[in-house]
Design a protein around this motif. Structure first.
Motif: not given
Length: 645
Positions: A159-162, A247-270
C-alpha cells in the motif's frame, strides 16, 4: 460502514528506526522460494569485482527464532534496480526515487508490525518464544498472531509503495501476473517472499527506468489484491482493521486493507450541461442533482458522509431508456455539477467511465481493468463519480454463451464491488450504470443498482417545444410563439407530478397485480397490506427478491431526504462543507422529511415497474432467440436430408 475514530499518528521516529533493517533487505538477503518458480533471468548482477554476489541477512524481528535458508545467489534489489538502465554507472533520479520509496515503505510496514504486536500482546509472546519459555497453550495464539502480523505488514508495504511511487504512474503499464510467493508464517519471511518475487519481476520486465517503476507499481497492486483476499478469511486482524495510522510527512493514511491513493482529481474534457439543458427526465434529473450535492457532504477527516450514516445515500443507480432519450446528457450534467462544486470547495474530483474498450482478450485483464476502475472511484481521498455506459455490452449475463470471458470477469467484479461482503459505502462516490437495453444485463447485477433513473426523454408538448428551442440556438429570427420557455422544466413542480403518477403502476402486468390485491384487501395503507402487495408481486415475478425490498426501502429513505441542500451551501463552503462532521449531520437531520405511505407505495410501484419492464423485454428477447434457433435447426435438418438424398 461506520468510520472508526481510533486514528493515531505513526511518528517519524518510529518509522526511521526501521531504516537500517529496510536498507539491509534491499541490499541483500537469501531466500529459497517455496511457492513461486524462479525465472531464468533472475540472477542478481555483480556490481563490481570487489563486491560479492551475496549478503548475509540477520533477523530484525525481536523474539523470532528463524531457520536460515540459502540459495546460490542472493536477492539484491538495489543492484537489480540500478542495473536496469543498460549499464549506466550512475544511479538515475527515477531509480533513486524507486529505491527510496521501497525503503520508506518497508520501514512503514515494519513500524505498523511493531504497533500491531504491541496492541495485541504478540510482542510478549515473541519475547517468551525467544527465551524458550512460551507455554504450550499459547503456541496456537502465537502462530495466529504471527500470521496476522505478516498479512498486515505485507499489505502496508504494498500500500505504501503504491502511494509513495504514484507520481511515476504513467502511460506505460506492465503485466506482472499474479504474485505467488505470499508467505504468512511471520512478517520477516513474508517480506522476503514478496521482495524475492519483485526481484524476479524487475529482472523480467525492468528494461529501463520507466519500465522498472511501472513494474514496481503493478507488483504492489497485485500484492494488495492477493493479501486482501487472504485476509478476508484470516483471524486476529481486528487490531489492524479497527484502527488507522496517519504518516504525516507523506500524507499517507494506513487504514486496514483499504488502498491509500493520492488525492488527484481528473482533468475533464467533456462538455458539461446545465440542468435547464436537460429536457424531460424530471425524476432522473432531480435525483442526479440531489446526489451531486449529497456527495459534497462527505467528511474527509471522518471519511464518512452523514447521508450514508442517516440513510438515503445512492451508492449505485441504473439509468435506462430508449436510444436518444438523454442518458449522455444526464451524465454530462451530473459530472459538471460535481466538478463545479469541488472547484469551489477545493476538493479533488475524479470522474471515470468504464467502456467497451476496457474489455480485453487477454485472460484476466478485463477483470483487472474493472478492479482498477472501481478502486480509483472508491478512493476515500477524492469525490468520485464512475459511469458504466452501455453496461449491457460490457457486463455479460451469466450463462449467456454469447458473452466473452472478459465480460463475465467484469460482471463478477462489479457484483462484488457494488454489494459484496467487503463493500464499504463511505458516501464519497457513486456509480451509475446506463443502458438502452437493461433487460440484457444480468439480473443479479441489475438488482445491485440501489436506485432506478428512468431516462425517458421529453414527454409533453411543452417538452418538445423546449428541446426544439434549445437545440435551435439563438442564431435565427423565428418567433417562439405562445409558450413560456422552460416553464415545464421547473424541477419541483415536474418531479411532484412524476412521483404522483406512480400512485398506480405503469406497466400492464404490474397493474393487474395491483388491482387484484386492492380489490381483495382495500387501500394499501398499512405495512401489512403493503407486504401483501409485495408478496403478490413476487408471485408474479420470482426475480422480485429480498434485494428488491432493500432497494425499495433505500429509495424511500432517499425520499425522506427529499430536499436539495441549499445552493448557498455549495457556493460558500464555510456555511456547510467545511463544518465538522457532527455539525453537518445535525444540519441534514433538520431538513429530513417524514416518511409517508404515499412515498412507500410510489417507490414500490416505481421499482416494480422497472423490473416488470425489464422482465417483459428479457422474456421477449429470449423467445425471439429461441424462435431463431428453432428456425436454424429446421433449415439445417432440411439441408442435411437433401444432401443425404
Amino acid at each position: 460502514m461506520s468510520q472508526t475514530s481510533d486514528q493515531m499518528e505513526l511518528r517519524e521516529d518510529d518509522i526511521r528506526k526501521h531504516y537500517p533493517a529496510a536498507l539491509s533487505m534491499l541490499e541483500g538477503f537469501d531466500h529459497a522460494p517455496r511457492i513461486a518458480k524462479p525465472a531464468e533471468a533472475a540472477a542478481a548482477p555483480e556490481r563490481s569485482s570487489g563486491i560479492g554476489s551475496r549478503r548475509a541477512f540477520r533477523s530484525t524481528t525481536p523474539g523470532l527464532v528463524t531457520r536460515r535458508t540459502a540459495r546460490s545467489e542472493g536477492v539484491q534489489l538495489i543492484a537489480r534496480i540500478e542495473g536496469a538502465d543498460g549499464g549506466d554507472a550512475l544511479t538515475s533520479p527515477v531509480q533513486a526515487h524507486v529505491l527510496q520509496g521501497l525503503r520508506r515503505a518497508l520501514a512503514i510496514a515494519l513500524a505498523i508490525g511493531e504497533q500491531y504486536s504491541d496492541r495485541t500482546g504478540l510482542s510478549d509472546l515473541k519475547r517468551q518464544n525467544l527465551e524458550g519459555a512460551l507455554p504450550a497453550g499459547k503456541k496456537a495464539e502465537f502462530s495466529e498472531g504471527l500470521s496476522a502480523e505478516a498479512l498486515a505488514v505485507l499489505y502496508t508495504f504494498a500500500n505504501a509503495t503504491s502511494f509513495l511511487l504514484a507520481d511515476h504512474a504513467g502511460e506505460d503499464t506492465v503485466e506482472v501476473g499474479e504474485v505467488d510467493e505470499i508467505l504468512t508464517e511471520n512478517a520477516q519471511l513474508a517480506l522476503h517472499g514478496v521482495l524475492w518475487e519483485l526481484d524476479q519481476d524487475v529482472a523480467t520486465h525492468g528494461a529501463d527506468d520507466v519500465k522498472t517503476a511501472a513494474t514496481v507499481l503493478a507488483f504492489a497492486e497485485q500484492v494488495m489484491g492477493k493479501v486482501a483476499a487472504r485476509a478476508s478469511t484470516a483471524n486476529g486482524l481486528a487490531a489492524f482493521t479497527g484502527a488507522s495510522w496517519k504518516v504525516e510527512d507523506d500524507g499517507l493514511t494506513i487504514q486496514g486493507f483499504t488502498p491509500a491513493r493520492k488525492a488527484k482529481g481528473t482533468t475533464l474534457t467533456m462538455t458539461f450541461k446545465k440542468p435547464n439543458e436537460v429536457v424531460g427526465n424530471h425524476i432522473a434529473k432531480y435525483q442526479a442533482m440531489k446526489l451531486s450535492k449529497m456527495l459534497m457532504a462527505y467528511d474527509f477527516d471522518r471519511r464518512l458522509n452523514p447521508f450514508a450514516e442517516l440513510g438515503g445515500f445512492i451508492f449505485t443507480f441504473m439509468g435506462d431508456g430508449k436510444p436518444g432519450t438523454g442518458k449522455t446528457t444526464l451524465i454530462q450534467m451530473m459530472a459538471g455539477l460535481i466538478n463545479d462544486y469541488c472547484k469551489v470547495a477545493g476538493y479533488a474530483f475524479r470522474y471515470q467511465n468504464f467502456g467497451i474498450d476496457n474489455i480485453d482478450s487477454y485472460q484476466g485483464k478485463s477483470g483487472q481493468n474493472a478492479k482498477a476502475f472501481v478502486q480509483n472511484v472508491l478512493d476515500p481521498g477524492v469525490i468520485g463519480f464512475g459511469t458504466i455506459d452501455d453496461i449491457d455490452q460490457i457486463a455479460g449475463k451469466r450463462g449467456d454463451r454469447q458473452s466473452s470471458a472478459g465480460q463475465q470477469e467484469v460482471t463478477a467484479v462489479f457484483m462484488e464491488a457494488f454489494a459484496g461482503a467487503n463493500t464499504v459505502v463511505r458516501g464519497n462516490c457513486t456509480f451509475g450504470m446506463f443502458s438502452n437495453y437493461p433487460e440484457n444485463v444480468d439480473d443479479a447485477l441489475r438488482q445491485r443498482a440501489g436506485a432506478r433513473f428512468l431516462v425517458d426523454g421529453p414527454q409533453t408538448r411543452e417538452d418538445y417545444i423546449d428541446i426544439l428551442a434549445l437545440l435551435m440556438g439563438k442564431k435565427h429570427d423565428i418567433p417562439l410563439g405562445d409558450h413560456e420557455l422552460f416553464a415545464a422544466q421547473e424541477i419541483k413542480k415536474a418531479v411532484a407530478a412524476s412521483f404522483e403518477s406512480h400512485a398506480r403502476p405503469h406497466e400492464e402486468g404490474l397493474a393487474k397485480v395491483f388491482e387484484r390485491v386492492q380489490a381483495q384487501i382495500g387501500d394499501l395503507d398499512t405495512i401489512a397490506k403493503m407486504g401483501t402487495y409485495l408478496k403478490a408481486i413476487q408471485e408474479a415475478d420470482e426475480r422480485f427478491t429480498g434485494r428488491a425490498i432493500k432497494n425499495i426501502t433505500d429509495a424511500v429513505k432517499v425520499r425522506a431526504m427529499d430536499f436539495e441542500l441549499p445552493d448557498e451551501w455549495m457556493e460558500n463552503p464555510d456555511l456547510f462543507l467545511f463544518r465538522d462532521y457532527d455539525t453537518k449531520r445535525a444540519m441534514i437531520e433538520d431538513l429530513r422529511q417524514p416518511i409517508t405511505i404515499d412515498m412507500v407505495l410510489q417507490e414500490v410501484n416505481r421499482y416494480a415497474d422497472s423490473e416488470f419492464r425489464y422482465a417483459d423485454k428479457s422474456d421477449e428477447v429470449a423467445i425471439e432467440n429461441m424462435v431463431r434457433d428453432f428456425g436454424r435447426q429446421e433449415e439445417a435438418k432440411r439441408r442435411y436430408l437433401e444432401g443425404k438424398g
